[in-house]
Structure formats: structure tokens, C-alpha cells
Design a protein around this motif. Structure first.
Motif, short mmCIF file in Angstrom:
data_model
loop_
_atom_site.label_atom_id
_atom_site.label_comp_id
_atom_site.label_asym_id
_atom_site.label_seq_id
_atom_site.Cartn_x
_atom_site.Cartn_y
_atom_site.Cartn_z
N GLY A 69 0.69 -1.18 0.02
CA GLY A 69 -0.16 0.12 0.09
C GLY A 69 0.79 1.16 0.06
N ASN A 70 1.95 1.31 0.92
CA ASN A 70 2.73 2.49 0.88
C ASN A 70 4.01 2.22 0.84
N GLY A 71 4.38 0.88 -0.09
CA GLY A 71 5.56 0.47 -0.13
C GLY A 71 6.73 1.38 -0.91
N ALA A 72 6.31 2.26 -1.33
CA ALA A 72 7.43 3.25 -1.95
C ALA A 72 7.94 4.16 -0.84
N ASN A 73 7.50 4.01 0.25
CA ASN A 73 7.93 4.87 1.72
C ASN A 73 8.93 3.82 2.49
N TYR A 74 8.94 2.79 2.13
CA TYR A 74 9.96 1.86 2.70
C TYR A 74 11.03 1.43 1.85
N GLY A 75 12.13 1.70 2.37
CA GLY A 75 13.50 1.32 1.79
C GLY A 75 14.10 0.04 2.41
N LYS A 76 15.33 -0.39 2.11
CA LYS A 76 15.92 -1.35 2.55
C LYS A 76 17.03 -0.73 3.56
N PRO A 77 17.12 -1.10 4.86
CA PRO A 77 18.25 -0.51 5.68
C PRO A 77 19.46 -0.76 5.42
N ASP A 78 20.63 -0.09 6.04
CA ASP A 78 22.19 -0.28 5.50
C ASP A 78 22.50 -1.51 6.14
N PHE A 79 22.05 -2.00 7.37
CA PHE A 79 22.45 -3.24 7.80
C PHE A 79 22.12 -4.40 7.12
N PHE A 80 21.20 -4.24 6.23
CA PHE A 80 20.89 -5.15 5.10
C PHE A 80 21.73 -5.09 3.94
N PHE A 327 8.61 -22.69 8.19
CA PHE A 327 9.90 -22.34 8.21
C PHE A 327 10.01 -21.45 7.09
N PRO A 328 9.66 -20.27 7.04
CA PRO A 328 9.92 -19.42 5.82
C PRO A 328 11.41 -19.03 5.56
N PRO A 329 12.22 -19.50 4.42
CA PRO A 329 13.62 -19.20 4.51
C PRO A 329 14.02 -17.72 4.49
N ALA A 330 13.21 -17.08 3.86
CA ALA A 330 13.61 -15.66 4.17
C ALA A 330 12.64 -15.26 5.43
N TRP A 331 13.08 -15.18 6.66
CA TRP A 331 12.39 -15.18 7.79
C TRP A 331 12.18 -13.90 8.34
N VAL A 332 12.86 -12.94 7.85
CA VAL A 332 12.63 -11.47 8.31
C VAL A 332 12.89 -10.44 6.94
N LEU A 333 11.97 -9.43 7.15
CA LEU A 333 12.19 -8.62 5.92
C LEU A 333 12.57 -7.13 6.69
N PRO A 334 13.67 -6.79 6.72
CA PRO A 334 13.71 -5.43 7.48
C PRO A 334 13.32 -4.24 6.62
N ARG A 335 12.89 -3.16 7.01
CA ARG A 335 12.75 -1.73 6.09
C ARG A 335 12.80 -0.73 7.18
#
Ligand code: HEM
Length: 463
Positions: A69-80, A327-335
Motif C-alpha cells: 500500500g505504501n511500499g514506496a515509503n519503505y526502503g531497505k536499511p543499511d544493515f541489510f 519455516f520461511p527461508p526469508a524469515w525476516v524482511l527489514p525496512r
């Protein structure tokens, strides 16, 4: 949900009086996120470094807003992005904004289902190679296999053949070794983000990373140069090289190299993780394994699966989808929030970290009956339609939905069908398999990533 005037505040949970949740974030983030949901509910404010807001969101509505919905407002953080870009450069996983959009447009056609169909036979062949290895284990009178390295070998084989075709099969093992070695270092930096030494220090780990990158660059740039001179087979690399913008420009050698590395990073261990957990769950649920085996025996009757067989193997697919629920392989999605927003009525300031975890949302009791149970039948079409879209998101969602989703599902479907009709994998008594939530969700025994299991030949009707 997106009412910015609301007075609602995110819940909080107990933490260290001074350091807040920082120690737990460093030590056991998955356990922290599970606790946050259990004790705090759908949106929890965690305490990390001073001045940095850190939220954990478990509700599908919040996931939908952050990813779509507001995906454009969320980037991927530096630690990723920082550790990932060490190998993947500015490839699709890490790029943001316009550069990401251009790359995504260029790469997307290579992942259309029709383009992937010719890969099915290669995927079946790669699974057959694993079957041959397991046959020789049995022929030697042994009955123990380590499923985790077996699955990573299989998926690395598939990834390198899909990308570079068979003309470099001699290089496949070298590529696989270098990717696996570099990946270990990325993984380390991602899981030790508060304690990893700076990159300029010539530690043994950093030297290994440098060596692997040098090897990979040499191979990949060499291949690109060779293909620019003489066109080669029509593999993924060829498709990426053929892709052009409306203005006629394509990818530079550097961009091609970054995308190739990114596809390796993003594609191989995720699929190996999905398959590994499926084996463990099937071993724990012989009744479900019997249903799977009956489907495979009826449809395939012992022969290798082809692309046309896949729609006739719906339970096999449901087993995979249910394994990725638990057991989702990508268990975390940081934004990271690029501007102010509001989630579930709570304000999210610009700069805040928002963590989504398929692992936690996939077990949310409001959306899943008996959430801890392994029930592949949940993914029958009539049940799927009843759930909110973002109660299940093993491949993410919105504009940054996994580009390799169809590829991964096809590969895992074929691998499970090939191997499960010929072998039964069982639990080893006394062997405690633990979760190791690194870049992907890995199985671990003691200090090692491993999934030792008992191997025997499957005989129809013996479930
Ligand atoms: C079971 C296997 C897989 C799982 C669970 C998985 C999961 C995901 C998830 C959750 C994302 C989104 C990450 C985010 O938004 O932060 C993602 C992105 C991505 N995946 Fe996958 N993936 C799998 C297999 C693959 C394969 C086989 C490939 C390539 C051949 C691939 C390539 C990518 C790429 C390039 C992205 C970044 C897309 C973008 O941002 O435009 N993945 N994957």
C-alpha cells in the motif's frame, strides 16, 4: 489503519533497563520478534540504539501497507544492504529507487514462466544427480545423509546452470565453492551487525571474502566478455544481456555482474532451506508423507517428473507451501521508513526501522487455525482464498516481490517429486535440530549447520 491523527501507540515489552532490546537483537532476533508478538501484539516498539525507532509489525494489514500500500515509503536499511552489496554490488536485492526500477524492468522478462519452462529438464537432471548420490550411500550399506549440504549443492548446481548454461559446467564447482565461501562472510556480517570488525581489517574472514570475490569476478567478467564476442546458449545470462530499455540501452558489464551475483545469493540458499525443512516436516508427519507418496506413485509411477506433471502434483506443492509457512527461508524482511507514516493507527516516524517476519505472521493465531501444526491441506485453493493476502508472504510482496518465485517453486516442486518418490528420510534418534536464523533460516545441530537424517529407499505402500 493509516490514520495519522490517531493517538494509538505501539505496545512495548520488557527489556534491559539501559540497553533495551539491543542484546536480544544481537543474540536471538527471531526469539525477540516472537516474544514481541506474544507479549505485545501486532505492533511493538523495541528499544535499540538511542535515537533510532525500531518497530516489529506482525499483523497482515501492517505487512500489506509496508510492502504494498505504501511500499514506496519503505526502503531497505543499511544493515541489510551493506553486507549484501559486498557480493551483489548494486544488484536487485540492494538497489533502491530509480536504479532498482530500471534493473527490475530489464531483468523481469527473463523470469516469466514461459521463459523458465525450458529449465525444467535441467532441474530434473540436477535432482537426479542428488538421487544418484543417495543411491550410492545406500549401495555402500550406509543409511545416514546430511540433507542440508545435499540441498545447497543441488540448488547451487541449478542456479549456476540456469545462469551460465552447461558450457561452463567445468566451472560450476568453482563458482559454487566461491559463492558459498563469500556467502558465509555476508551471513556473519548480517548476524553480527553490532560486533563485526570493520571491513578494512585484514581478518581471515575478510581475506576469504576477497579471494572469493576475485575468483567470481574473474569467472563472471570473463564469461560476459566471451558472450559479448560470440553469443552463447540462451540461458539467464544471455537474457539479461539481451534486455534493453526503451532508449535502447542495456546493462553494463558491471550491472550484469552484480545481477548474476545477486541471483546466486538470493536464489540458492533460500530454495535449499525450503527443501530442507520440508524433509524434516515430512519425517515428523508420516501420515502426510504417505499422502505425498501416493500422489507421486500415481502420477509418476517411478519416472522423472516433467513440467507437464507439475499441475498434476498439487499435494507436492502444498507440502512445500506449508513448509515455507512454518519455516520461511526469508524469515525476516527489514525496512526503513523514508517518510512519516502510520501503521495500525500508530505513527511511524521517518527513519524508523520496521521489521516484518513471515515466521511470526505465518503463525498468527487470528489467521491460522492450529498454527503450529503441519497441514499442507491449508494450501488447497478453497482454503487459500479465505485468508488475507499478507497472512502468508514467504516471497515478500508488492513491487519487490521475489523475482525468482516461479523459478524457486518449479525447482523445489521438481526436486521434491524426484527425491520423495525414491527415498524416505527419517529422524535420527537423539538428534536435536535447531533453528539458525541467519540470512536464511538454516537447520543447525550443535554449532554446525546440518540436517542429518536417516535414508532408506521408498517402497510404495510402506508408509
Ligand atoms: C524458496 C526460495 C525463495 C524464497 C523464499 C525467496 C524469498 C524472497 C523474498 C522474501 C524476497 C523479498 C525480500 C524483501 O522484500 O526484502 C525476495 C527477493 C528476491 N529474490 Fe527471492 N526467494 C527465493 C528464491 C529466489 C530465486 C530462486 C531467485 C533467483 C533465481 C531469487 C531472486 C530474488 C531477487 C533478485 C530478489 C530481489 C527482488 C527485488 O527487490 O526486485 N529468489 N526473495
Amino acid at each position: 489503519m493509516s490514520d495519522t491523527n490517531s493517538e494509538a501507540r505501539a505496545a512495548s515489552i520488557s527489556g534491559h533497563w539501559l540497553l533495551g532490546h539491543l542484546p536480544e537483537l544481537g543474540r536471538s532476533p527471531l526469539e525477540l520478534y516472537q516474544r514481541a508478538h506474544r507479549e505485545g501484539g501486532d505492533l511493538v516498539a523495541l528499544r535499540s540504539v538511542p535515537g533510532r525507532h525500531w518497530f516489529f509489525a506482525a499483523h497482515p494489514d501492517a505487512v500489506a501497507r509496508v510492502l504494498q500500500g505504501n511500499g514506496a515509503n519503505y526502503g531497505k536499511p543499511d544493515f541489510f544492504t551493506e553486507p549484501t552489496s559486498l557480493l551483489g554490488g548494486q544488484g536487485l536485492l540492494t538497489a533502491q529507487g530509480d536504479p532498482w526500477l530500471r534493473q527490475r524492468r530489464l531483468a523481469q522478462p527473463a523470469f516469466h514462466r514461459q521463459r523458465l519452462e525450458p529449465l525444467a529438464a535441467m532441474m530434473a537432471q540436477a535432482a537426479q544427480q542428488t538421487a544418484d548420490e543417495w543411491e550410492s550411500v545406500l549401495a555402500r550399506g550406509e543409511s545416514k545423509v546430511d540433507v542440508w549440504p545435499a540441498m545447497t549443492r543441488l540448488t547451487l548446481r541449478v542456479a549456476s546452470r540456469a545462469l551460465f548454461s552447461t558450457d561452463v559446467s567445468a566451472q560450476t564447482a568453482r563458482i559454487a565453492r566461491a559463492v558459498a565461501a563469500a556467502f558465509e562472510v555476508l551471513n556473519y556480517r548480517m548476524t553480527h551487525r553490532f560486533s563485526a570488525p570493520p571491513l578494512w581489517l585484514a581478518t581471515a574472514r575478510h581475506r576469504r571474502l576477497k579471494r572469493s570475490i576475485t575468483t567470481l569476478d574473474e569467472i563472471v567478467f570473463g564469461l560476459i566478455r566471451e558472450r559479448r564476442r560470440n553469443s552463447g546458449p540462451s540461458d539467464l545470462l544471455a537474457m539479461l544481456m539481451d534486455a534493453h530499455d526503451e532508449d535502447g540501452s542495456g546493462m553494463s558489464d558491471r550491472q550484469l555482474r552484480d545481477e548474476v551475483m545477486t541471483l546466486m545469493i538470493a536464489g540458492y540458499e533460500t530454495t535449499a532451506s525450503a527443501l530442507s525443512w520440508a524433509w524434516l516436516l515430512l519425517a515428523k508427519h508420516p501420515g502426510k508423507r504417505a499422502i505425498l507418496h501416493a500422489e507421486l506413485a500415481q502420477v509418476l509411477g517411478g519416472r522423472a517428473p516433467s513440467l507437464e506433471d507439475l499441475p498434476r502434483l498439487p499435494y507436492t506443492r502444498q507440502v512445500l507451501l506449508e513448509s515455507m509457512r512454518l519455516f520461511p527461508p526469508a524469515w525476516v524482511l527489514p525496512r526503513v521508513a523514508l517518510g512519516d507514516d502510520s501503521l495500525l493507527g500508530c505513527s511511524i516516524p521517518r527513519g524508523a526501522i520496521v521489521i516484518l517476519s513471515p515466521f511470526v505472521t505465518h503463525r498468527h493465531p487470528d489467521f491460522w487455525e492450529r498454527p503450529e501444526e503441519f497441514e499442507p491441506e491449508r494450501f488447497a485453493p478453497e482454503h487459500e482464498a479465505q485468508r488475507p493476502r499478507f497472512a502468508y508472504f514467504p516471497f515478500g510482496g508488492g513491487a519487490r516481490l521475489c523475482i525468482g518465485r516461479e523459478f524457486a517453486l518449479m525447482e523445489a516442486h521438481i526436486a521434491l517429486a524426484t527425491l520423495a518418490q525414491r527415498f524416505h528420510l527419517g529422524l535420527l534418534p537423539g538428534c536435536k535440530i535447531e533453528l539458525d536464523p541467519t540470512f536464511t533460516l538454516r537447520p543447525r545441530v550443535g554449532q554446525r549447520n546440518s540436517l542429518p537424517m536417516r535414508l532408506r529407499a521408498a517402497i510404495t505402500g510402506d508408509d
